[in-house]
Motif scaffolding. Structure first.
Motif, PDB file in Angstrom:
ATOM      1  N   GLN A   1      63.077  -1.147  78.441  1.00  0.00           N
ATOM      2  CA  GLN A   1      62.038  -0.312  77.834  1.00  0.00           C
ATOM      3  C   GLN A   1      60.991   0.129  78.841  1.00  0.00           C
ATOM      4  O   GLN A   1      60.522   1.262  78.820  1.00  0.00           O
ATOM      5  CB  GLN A   1      61.358  -1.077  76.694  1.00  0.00           C
TER       6      GLN A   1
ATOM      7  N   ARG B   1      62.376   2.911  80.880  1.00  0.00           N
ATOM      8  CA  ARG B   1      62.290   4.174  80.139  1.00  0.00           C
ATOM      9  C   ARG B   1      60.880   4.755  80.209  1.00  0.00           C
ATOM     10  O   ARG B   1      60.689   5.952  80.383  1.00  0.00           O
ATOM     11  CB  ARG B   1      62.640   3.941  78.667  1.00  0.00           C
TER      12      ARG B   1
ATOM     13  N   ALA C   1      57.753  11.610  73.965  1.00  0.00           N
ATOM     14  CA  ALA C   1      58.322  10.537  73.150  1.00  0.00           C
ATOM     15  C   ALA C   1      57.298   9.436  72.885  1.00  0.00           C
ATOM     16  O   ALA C   1      57.511   8.592  72.041  1.00  0.00           O
ATOM     17  CB  ALA C   1      59.557   9.952  73.830  1.00  0.00           C
TER      18      ALA C   1
ATOM     19  N   ASN D   1      56.738  12.710  68.286  1.00  0.00           N
ATOM     20  CA  ASN D   1      57.933  13.145  67.554  1.00  0.00           C
ATOM     21  C   ASN D   1      57.639  13.790  66.208  1.00  0.00           C
ATOM     22  O   ASN D   1      58.552  14.237  65.534  1.00  0.00           O
ATOM     23  CB  ASN D   1      58.865  11.950  67.328  1.00  0.00           C
TER      24      ASN D   1
ATOM     25  N   SER E   1      59.494  14.472  77.458  1.00  0.00           N
ATOM     26  CA  SER E   1      60.388  13.327  77.333  1.00  0.00           C
ATOM     27  C   SER E   1      60.977  13.330  75.938  1.00  0.00           C
ATOM     28  O   SER E   1      60.335  13.745  74.980  1.00  0.00           O
ATOM     29  CB  SER E   1      59.641  12.024  77.578  1.00  0.00           C
TER      30      SER E   1
ATOM     31  N   SER F   1      64.618  11.659  73.483  1.00  0.00           N
ATOM     32  CA  SER F   1      65.730  10.717  73.393  1.00  0.00           C
ATOM     33  C   SER F   1      67.031  11.456  73.692  1.00  0.00           C
ATOM     34  O   SER F   1      67.039  12.652  73.956  1.00  0.00           O
ATOM     35  CB  SER F   1      65.791  10.128  71.995  1.00  0.00           C
TER      36      SER F   1
ATOM     37  N   SER G   1      69.106  12.131  71.555  1.00  0.00           N
ATOM     38  CA  SER G   1      69.542  12.661  70.275  1.00  0.00           C
ATOM     39  C   SER G   1      69.728  14.175  70.319  1.00  0.00           C
ATOM     40  O   SER G   1      68.806  14.918  70.623  1.00  0.00           O
ATOM     41  CB  SER G   1      68.515  12.287  69.201  1.00  0.00           C
TER      42      SER G   1
ATOM     43  N   GLU H   1      67.357  15.824  67.782  1.00  0.00           N
ATOM     44  CA  GLU H   1      65.987  16.029  68.232  1.00  0.00           C
ATOM     45  C   GLU H   1      65.889  17.276  69.107  1.00  0.00           C
ATOM     46  O   GLU H   1      64.995  18.104  68.957  1.00  0.00           O
ATOM     47  CB  GLU H   1      65.516  14.794  68.996  1.00  0.00           C
TER      48      GLU H   1
ATOM     49  N   GLU I   1      67.540   8.902  82.926  1.00  0.00           N
ATOM     50  CA  GLU I   1      67.123  10.040  82.101  1.00  0.00           C
ATOM     51  C   GLU I   1      68.068  11.230  82.253  1.00  0.00           C
ATOM     52  O   GLU I   1      68.214  12.028  81.338  1.00  0.00           O
ATOM     53  CB  GLU I   1      65.685  10.454  82.452  1.00  0.00           C
TER      54      GLU I   1
ATOM     55  N   VAL J   1      70.615  10.654  79.730  1.00  0.00           N
ATOM     56  CA  VAL J   1      70.021  10.866  78.405  1.00  0.00           C
ATOM     57  C   VAL J   1      69.955  12.358  78.105  1.00  0.00           C
ATOM     58  O   VAL J   1      70.306  12.810  77.013  1.00  0.00           O
ATOM     59  CB  VAL J   1      68.601  10.245  78.343  1.00  0.00           C
TER      60      VAL J   1
ATOM     61  N   ARG K   1      72.182  14.732  75.039  1.00  0.00           N
ATOM     62  CA  ARG K   1      71.665  15.499  73.913  1.00  0.00           C
ATOM     63  C   ARG K   1      72.146  16.944  73.905  1.00  0.00           C
ATOM     64  O   ARG K   1      71.867  17.691  72.985  1.00  0.00           O
ATOM     65  CB  ARG K   1      70.138  15.438  73.896  1.00  0.00           C
TER      66      ARG K   1
END
Length: 446
Positions: A305, A308, A338, A383, A401, A403, A405, A408, A438, A441, A445
């Motif tokens: 975490q 991140r 985020a 968010n 930043s 996720s 997803s 998103e 990242e 990540v 998405r």
DNA sequence: TTGACTCAACATCCTTTGCTACAA
DNA sequence: TTGTAGGTTTCCATGTTGAGTCA
């Protein structure tokens, strides 16, 4: 033989004086010594009984006919979507980008079916929007379940939460149900909403149907499969604004790099030592479970975490943001992050009006209103603005930043796609720190 | 009616190698 | 030989929402 169907607390009760042929979802209920199925199976059961040539006394729904008309003229893709839905026996999911006019299709379907309808939405904000739209279109009182009101009308709008609380009570009051943002229906609790309703006609609306946890399979079972989809790129240029996505890579500062390698190393080392491989989300859950008992697993997770946080909040992103804001001085800009604390830090540094989950309803409304009328030309949000909020249009989005997803990302992109008066292009900037997780990540998405 | 609060539910949370069994 | 799907079940943290309660 005559079969009698009735509705009881979210189920269809089936009584017959002789043994029944196999029926979808039907099980024997010892308590009342009757056959029972989830109310969602009503249409299939009726169909199966008809095929078997049995006479049916159907007491499930007792719906007044409604006379509804609409002035909307559907666009071609909207008409095709509606046709595809009709062809699938008035069931199924329509996947259309934000801004493509999903509401209009549902309203046209309501007018054509002319039966009592329940619309289910995830937020109070959307509930208000639907009620306004429906009142204007049909010129009749619209019921609402949610936001402290429980008032039923032939056409009613409900939140998922209120629908969950009331579904077994009102499950026989509607012949048509519309699930807005239908991907929510995959949630463990919410799926019961669709299960308890007997409505034969079912429509799901979303911009992103597939879920990473595969729960859209459950939605397919309850609502019907995806019967129509149209991509952002098919509409960009004509019905939506043309757009560019620009990925900008930034470097970590030496201090950030040291910190990142340190904590990321702790995480990766734990994976090696423990023999865990991460190939899917379920493997990650395994790690989370382990962290409840194993202090080293917990340490590894906390380290992840922190990694991140370092990569997502990199100092050079702020520098890049300053340049982008300068370049787009005359544009309307929404900045997405985020993390809440980053929102407030940047809000202070760049004098940006901020919205997070901590922002009260009144302040939130005022900020969005000022953005709408042009007093503010830029806002920054965590968010909160991703979904279920009526956000005024912008032409530049900066994803500082986010996720992995896909949902998103699609929702954030949707915020800048309303067609521009001058026909101009919209731009989404995506800031990604180089040589960190990242990059993966960001790839995921897209 | 409102605002502050608690609570429950939902969503995301993911390495860079290479095991095993099975299908094409 | 090559490519790919397999298996998992209760909770580390943060962000967000709606419902309910109380003053």
């Amino acid at each position: 033989m005559t079969v009698r169907l009735s509705y009881e607390d979210g189920t269809i009760r089936i009584e017959a004086d002789e043994p029944l042929p196999p029926l979808p979802g039907v099980e024997h209920d010892d308590r009342g010594d009757v056959e029972r199925a989830p109310a969602a199976r009503y249409a299939e059961i009726l169909n199966a009984l008809e095929v078997a040539g049995l006479s049916v006394v159907d007491d499930v729904l007792d719906l007044p006919a409604l006379s509804l008309s609409t002035d909307y003229r559907l666009r071609e893709y909207q008409r095709k979507a509606l046709e595809a839905w009709h062809e699938n026996d008035d069931r199924g999911v329509l996947e259309l980008p934000t801004g493509a006019g999903k509401t209009v299709i549902a309203i046209a379907a309501m007018a054509e079916l002319g039966v009592a309808t329940l619309v289910v939405v995830p937020t109070i904000d959307l509930l208000e929007q639907w009620v306004r739209e429906l009142e204007r279109e049909f010129e009749m009182p619209i019921g609402r379940f949610g936001g402290g009101t429980q008032k039923r009308e032939p056409i009613t709008v409900s939140t998922y939460d209120s629908a969950y609380l009331k579904a077994d009570d009102v499950g026989d009051d509607f012949g048509f149900v519309v699930f807005d943002e239908v991907h929510h229906l995959g949630g463990e609790g919410y799926r019961d909403v669709a299960r308890f309703l007997a409505a034969p006609a079912r429509m799901g609306l979303t911009a992103t149907f597939e879920r990473p946890d595969d729960a859209h399979r459950v939605v397919e079972d309850l609502i019907g499969p995806k019967v129509y989809d149209v991509a952002v790129d098919d509409l960009a240029g004509e019905h939506l604004a043309p757009y560019d996505v620009r990925r900008i890579e930034v470097e970590l500062t030496p201090e950030e790099r040291e910190r990142y390698e340190n904590v990321q190393g702790t995480f990766v080392q734990y994976l090696r030592d423990s023999g865990l491989t991460l190939s899917s989300g379920s493997d990650y859950r395994k790690l989370v479970m382990r962290s409840g008992r194993d202090p080293r697993a917990r340490e590894a997770l906390l380290a992840k975490q922190e990694a991140r946080r370092v990569m997502m909040n990199a100092e050079n992103k702020r520098r890049e943001l300053a340049e982008i804001l300068d370049r787009h001085r005359d544009d309307r800009v929404i900045v997405f992050t985020a993390h809440t604390d980053l929102v407030y830090r940047l809000s202070e540094r760049f004098l940006l009006p901020a919205i997070t989950s901590e922002t009260g309803t009144k302040e939130r409304r005022e900020t969005l209103e000022r953005f709408r009328e042009g007093t503010y030309s830029r806002i920054i949000a965590a968010n909160v603005l991703d979904e279920g909020v009526d956000v005024p249009d912008a032409n530049v989005a900066v994803v500082l930043s986010g996720s992995g997803s896909e949902r998103e990302f699609t929702q954030r992109l949707g915020r800048i796609l309303r067609p521009k008066d001058d026909g101009g292009r919209a731009v989404l900037y995506e800031l990604v720190t180089a040589d960190t997780a990242e990059e993966r990540v960001a790839d995921r998405r897209r």
